[in-house]
Design an enzyme around this catalytic site. Sequence first.
Site, PDB file in Angstrom:
ATOM      1  N   ASP A   1       0.821  -1.213   0.000  1.00 32.46           N
ATOM      2  CA  ASP A   1       0.000   0.000   0.000  1.00 32.46           C
ATOM      3  C   ASP A   1       0.858   1.268   0.000  1.00 32.46           C
ATOM      4  O   ASP A   1       0.504   2.261  -0.637  1.00 32.46           O
ATOM      5  CB  ASP A   1      -0.926   0.004   1.219  1.00 32.46           C
TER       6      ASP A   1
ATOM      7  N   GLU B   1     -23.496 -17.633 -13.997  1.00 31.15           N
ATOM      8  CA  GLU B   1     -22.971 -16.640 -13.055  1.00 31.15           C
ATOM      9  C   GLU B   1     -23.965 -16.476 -11.920  1.00 31.15           C
ATOM     10  O   GLU B   1     -25.172 -16.625 -12.110  1.00 31.15           O
ATOM     11  CB  GLU B   1     -22.816 -15.276 -13.719  1.00 31.15           C
TER      12      GLU B   1
ATOM     13  N   LYS C   1     -26.412 -14.409  -9.620  1.00 36.42           N
ATOM     14  CA  LYS C   1     -27.201 -13.202  -9.888  1.00 36.42           C
ATOM     15  C   LYS C   1     -27.038 -12.248  -8.714  1.00 36.42           C
ATOM     16  O   LYS C   1     -27.617 -12.433  -7.650  1.00 36.42           O
ATOM     17  CB  LYS C   1     -28.673 -13.550 -10.084  1.00 36.42           C
TER      18      LYS C   1
ATOM     19  N   ASP D   1     -27.378  -9.227  -6.229  1.00 42.54           N
ATOM     20  CA  ASP D   1     -28.526  -8.440  -5.794  1.00 42.54           C
ATOM     21  C   ASP D   1     -28.086  -6.983  -5.670  1.00 42.54           C
ATOM     22  O   ASP D   1     -27.789  -6.487  -4.587  1.00 42.54           O
ATOM     23  CB  ASP D   1     -29.039  -8.972  -4.457  1.00 42.54           C
TER      24      ASP D   1
ATOM     25  N   GLU E   1     -23.665  -5.074 -12.670  1.00 44.14           N
ATOM     26  CA  GLU E   1     -24.348  -4.719 -11.422  1.00 44.14           C
ATOM     27  C   GLU E   1     -23.405  -3.955 -10.511  1.00 44.14           C
ATOM     28  O   GLU E   1     -22.241  -4.335 -10.342  1.00 44.14           O
ATOM     29  CB  GLU E   1     -24.809  -5.986 -10.687  1.00 44.14           C
TER      30      GLU E   1
ATOM     31  N   TYR F   1     -21.622  -8.281 -16.376  1.00 43.97           N
ATOM     32  CA  TYR F   1     -22.187  -9.549 -16.856  1.00 43.97           C
ATOM     33  C   TYR F   1     -22.243  -9.597 -18.384  1.00 43.97           C
ATOM     34  O   TYR F   1     -22.804 -10.517 -18.964  1.00 43.97           O
ATOM     35  CB  TYR F   1     -23.566  -9.817 -16.263  1.00 43.97           C
TER      36      TYR F   1
ATOM     37  N   LYS G   1     -34.095 -18.378  -9.624  1.00 41.55           N
ATOM     38  CA  LYS G   1     -34.086 -17.653  -8.358  1.00 41.55           C
ATOM     39  C   LYS G   1     -33.997 -18.607  -7.171  1.00 41.55           C
ATOM     40  O   LYS G   1     -34.564 -19.700  -7.192  1.00 41.55           O
ATOM     41  CB  LYS G   1     -35.350 -16.787  -8.221  1.00 41.55           C
TER      42      LYS G   1
ATOM     43  N   CYS H   1     -36.040  -6.495  35.570  1.00 44.67           N
ATOM     44  CA  CYS H   1     -35.603  -7.644  34.777  1.00 44.67           C
ATOM     45  C   CYS H   1     -36.706  -8.698  34.732  1.00 44.67           C
ATOM     46  O   CYS H   1     -37.239  -9.078  35.781  1.00 44.67           O
ATOM     47  CB  CYS H   1     -34.337  -8.241  35.392  1.00 44.67           C
TER      48      CYS H   1
ATOM     49  N   CYS I   1     -35.328 -11.842  36.996  1.00 44.49           N
ATOM     50  CA  CYS I   1     -35.042 -11.803  38.438  1.00 44.49           C
ATOM     51  C   CYS I   1     -35.679 -10.630  39.166  1.00 44.49           C
ATOM     52  O   CYS I   1     -35.629 -10.566  40.400  1.00 44.49           O
ATOM     53  CB  CYS I   1     -33.535 -11.798  38.679  1.00 44.49           C
TER      54      CYS I   1
ATOM     55  N   CYS J   1     -29.665  -5.674  33.052  1.00 34.47           N
ATOM     56  CA  CYS J   1     -30.120  -6.066  34.381  1.00 34.47           C
ATOM     57  C   CYS J   1     -28.930  -5.960  35.316  1.00 34.47           C
ATOM     58  O   CYS J   1     -27.831  -6.446  34.997  1.00 34.47           O
ATOM     59  CB  CYS J   1     -30.653  -7.497  34.346  1.00 34.47           C
TER      60      CYS J   1
ATOM     61  N   CYS K   1     -28.987 -13.168  38.934  1.00 31.24           N
ATOM     62  CA  CYS K   1     -30.045 -13.276  37.922  1.00 31.24           C
ATOM     63  C   CYS K   1     -29.902 -14.643  37.251  1.00 31.24           C
ATOM     64  O   CYS K   1     -28.860 -14.934  36.662  1.00 31.24           O
ATOM     65  CB  CYS K   1     -29.899 -12.166  36.891  1.00 31.24           C
TER      66      CYS K   1
END
Length: 787
Positions: free
Chosen positions: A35, A126, A128, A130, A186, A238, A324, A418, A421, A448, A454
């Site tokens: 980097d 491929e 799909k 979203d 996409e 695509y 799908k 709570c 308890c 709590c 508890c």
Amino acid sequence: MTATDSIKQQLQQLRTQILQHDYQYYVLDAPTVPDAEYDRLFRQLQQLEQEHPDLVTADSPTRRVAGQPLSAFSQVRHAVPMLSLGNAFAEADMQAFVQRVGLAGDGPVVGDLFAVADAAVEFCCEPKLDGLAVSILYRDGVLVQAATRGDGTTGEDITHNVRTIRNVPLRLLGTSWPDELEVRGEVYMPLAGFEAMNERLREENAKPFANPRNAAAGSLRQLDARITATRPLKFCSYGSASSDLADSQSATLEQLKRWGIPVSPEMRVVSGLQGCLEYYRDMGERRDRLDYEIDGVVFKVNSVEQQQELGFRAREPRWAIAYKFPAREEITVLQAVEFQVGRTGAITPVARLQPVQVGGVTVSNATLHNMDEIQRLGLMVGDSVIVRRAGDVIPKVTQVVPERRPADARAVEMPQQCPECGADVERTQLVRRSKGRETLSEGAIWRCVGRLSCPAQLKQALLHFVSRKAMEIDGLGEKILDQLVERQLVQSPADLYRLTHEQVIGLDGFAELSTQNLLDALAASKQPELARFLFALGIPDVGEETAKTLARTLGSLHNISRALPQTLMWLPDVGAEVAHEIHNFFQDAHNSSVVQDLLRCGIRLQGEGEVAAGLRGSVSLAAFIEQWQVSGIARTGAQRLAEHFGTLDKLLAADWLDLSAVPRLPEKTARALREYLQDEQNRTQVQAAEQQLLEFGMHWSCEAVQGEAAPLEGQTWVLTGTLSQLTRSEAKQQLEALGAKVAGSVSAKTSVVVAGEAAGSKLARAQELGIRVLDEEQFLQELARLQ
């Protein structure tokens, strides 16, 4: 060559280099430079362009974000319509599609309805994504326009936003691209980036996005590209609007990739129905391990000639279909909200829903996170809500449908006591630390205050304590712990080691053998590794890896329990908030009592030692000063102060004249430092922190030890498949003992992949990236060699 020509040549070389590095990093996931080197080239380009603004070009990497916000989007008419795809929801739909394209292509002759047109057709497959469909136009290899799909004929001009997406090249690589190339694909948001962005939005009291698709769409439709540039968007192509780039769909994608356009690494070519179904099932199994959302698989006839022969319907191509996956979002009714108590006392609201099928599973409960989330959603009991489920993740309510709210809808309120308890419920205080100051605000969590008194907190704390990655006490499941708590035989983890034969055999389901087995398991757990014990204690925000870091670096429970936050923050991957959580846990009298009680019950920690040799002399005076976070003092200023005063004592004794003598220390910064050091609490903390650095050998005056590095230090290994001679946990433990980091996924930074039987996508990914792969026998030989 003139001076201007020389500058032009330098600029072109820098742009070409940066473009190639972007391609390696963002498209191939295989960076070729660190980097720092990339940043150096980028700064050099920025400097040259600032000095020669007349030589700046539109395709320069520095031009990703430029210009003023738009007042509105202009319209773009697509030269070739962006069509929808037909959908398949069952195998029968896919069978019909494959039969149809086979009859029209090179398969059986038309009319032979009984022939099987299966293996005759090749399909390019491929996942799909979203996301949001976009088109990107390159003219003479330079990005000139980008548009949304819109209605398929006309979309919105989002050029200024698409230019900010880091894996979209502003100029194409290579040669021989057409004069005009329209790329389609996409824009999506990876899950890790989505979660991190939503977390930032919550911290800023802004409304988070419901899902990655909404986040991607909202980010692309910002009128100010500078906002889009801060969003973790990616692009995946695509295909192209041109059909003459290659003779097949897969070859077209490979050509786009050579020009620098990112395409799906999951793209495959298969034959016939069986090939399609196998690919669909494989992606379905791996869906939840991907770092992005997919809602199905797209199948396209691979041959461009066959695509042209098949042609189009009114809205969709005949040669492609989207199969799908089952829906992950459904609408249902919130019937009630109940409150559960967790291991740390956190009170969590849980939605009780009218049962509904989501992603093939019946969902009747969903998480609501906290009361702030309920307020953000505007949620009331009786509301119709949208429920989302992703794989094994707990379903969650993402949205209210306000137009369906009934007249008798009720507000959701946090109980004052709570539900387990009856102890008081308090809202947590959020401590923010910045520039040497602490500010308090209300947190999102309610707790709590009953602690181990508890029953719910006690049960959860015990379940965590005995779990496999903690103390690993076999035979203590949830039902048995419930009995122990309900009969008041166990009121803290230490009480487990006080159980008698008579008490255990009196539990439901226990006989002589099972009783002895449990007592033997308890006795066997009394010698845990330090890291396991730390994890078992349930310190907030301390997971398995942080526990290992604490054990490996500070060496002993004694050191860890008295470590100051300022000391803990020098450890790898321990930030300010985690450091304070660790310190506060051991300073708490109740927690300290539980730890001491466990030790009195015979717990003998294994693997304890001294502070790691690698930490000796690791903290410089300059870094120590920088840690104070005094306004105006960053790394360079801290270095000047350290060089000028030499010791902390001299700096603490410095008056105004002494500070004013520090080279290039602004008056405002000197004043802020003086005020910080005059505060008695700050001085006490600074002196205590320095004293502990001396005790732990981390102080700048301590001589650093040049120890021999572990054999696998700095390497990242990945385990996949089934190992027959070692468990996954044992293999991981041996690798970590040799200094390796064991990761869960394969990337360009992976050093070695160990592939057992039935290794799947991780092995395939390693082979694609050219990463070294060992089978189990080779792995065992490597371990033997290194140990």
